[in-house]
Design an enzyme around this catalytic site. Sequence first.
Site, short mmCIF file in Angstrom:
data_model
loop_
_atom_site.label_atom_id
_atom_site.label_comp_id
_atom_site.label_asym_id
_atom_site.label_seq_id
_atom_site.Cartn_x
_atom_site.Cartn_y
_atom_site.Cartn_z
CB CYS A 122 -0.92 0.01 1.21
SG CYS A 122 -2.30 1.16 1.01
CB CYS A 124 -1.88 5.16 3.35
SG CYS A 124 -1.97 3.58 4.17
CE LYS A 197 -7.81 -0.87 4.22
NZ LYS A 197 -6.45 -0.46 3.92
CE LYS A 250 -7.60 -3.75 6.99
NZ LYS A 250 -6.40 -3.32 6.30
C1 PBG Z 1 -3.63 0.94 4.90
C2 PBG Z 1 -4.10 -0.01 5.89
C3 PBG Z 1 -4.97 0.26 6.94
C4 PBG Z 1 -5.10 -0.90 7.66
C5 PBG Z 1 -4.33 -1.87 7.03
N1 PBG Z 1 -3.73 -1.30 5.93
C6 PBG Z 1 -5.56 1.55 7.35
C7 PBG Z 1 -6.43 2.32 6.49
O1 PBG Z 1 -6.92 1.90 5.45
O2 PBG Z 1 -6.64 3.45 6.89
C8 PBG Z 1 -5.91 -1.05 8.89
C9 PBG Z 1 -5.54 -2.17 9.75
C10 PBG Z 1 -6.02 -2.04 11.12
O3 PBG Z 1 -6.80 -1.15 11.49
O4 PBG Z 1 -5.60 -2.89 11.91
N2 PBG Z 1 -3.65 0.55 3.64
#
Ligand code: PBG
Length: 328
Positions: A122, A124, A197, A250
């Site tokens: 990812c 971010c 997600k 998720k």
């Molecule tokens: C970012 C990512 C996130 C999580 C996993 N990968 C956060 C988001 O999308 O803001 C969240 C995992 C968690 O809350 O345990 N790609």
Amino acid sequence: MTSFPSKRLRRLRVNENIRNLVQEVRLSVNDLVCPIFVEEGLEKKKPVDSMPDIVRLPLSEVSNEVQNISDLKIPAVMLFGIPSQKDEKGTSAFADDGIVQKAVSEIKNNFGNKISIMADVCLCQYTSSGHCGIINDKKIDNDLSIETLTKIAVSQAKVGVDVVSPSAMMDGQVSAIRKGLDDAGFNDVIIMSHSAKHSSSFYSPFRDAAECAPQFGDRKTYQVPFTNPREAMREVEADIEEGVDIVMIKPALSYLDVIAEAKKRFNIPVSAYSVSGEYAMVKAAANQGWIKEDQIINEILSSIKRAGADFIVTYFAKSGAKLISDNS
Ligand code: PBG
């Protein structure tokens, strides 16, 4: 047809032995994947305030931690990196000497095939915008983003990752990554996509842990609305068409119906990610003495399995594994 009083369902609950014999869902340590946060430039472990007992690790501690996880017989870890530099293009995510690349190679060198290595794919944590894609003209540019996501996956494959786990929710990310991996000779690297997600407030503690909160707007233009289970199934279907190996739903706990539906509809392994907010809520209540943590962990993980998850990425992996070995 027999009915009460000759039919008595309580007969099979009479004692623990009988209950054990007819138990339908059994948790195993093989159901668990343990997330690990590794931060570039860190000198010692740093606690994550919103996630008690979870830490960010310096590279030098990664192998110790993986040893602990492997001693518990947990089959896999999921790596998340926190880089020291962010930029518009997220370059530190695919650098040969990036933090995740270093951690993967360290684990591979020390553990070989003793534990499987999964890594988040990812942007971010790596972009200055905090978004999961690349910004172009104030918008997240899907097709540009999947090129970068592919570079990340290939860079992780080069150092020995077993499973790449794209979580950016960009359209076409699975086919782009599959092609990139195959072209680079990594046709054995597995893709486990965060297929459905959801745009969720359950991620807030993770954003503390991984420093990846969006700097403007939110993630609603790419993550699935939690009101739309049929759209979630279209996401799963799209990933399967693109050649994904394992799909993921998720978060987990508020999404058991989505897990169950994906399991029923598709003949492919379904994983679930029990996310940071699910963990934080349990920890907070347990620390107040309001719930019994071990029993709640067992019940939550069992219910995610009952819904149909083949395995669970969870911050309770280590405590869950200990519980399972104590009870068996
Ligand atoms: C970012 C990512 C996130 C999580 C996993 N990968 C956060 C988001 O999308 O803001 C969240 C995992 C968690 O809350 O345990 N790609």
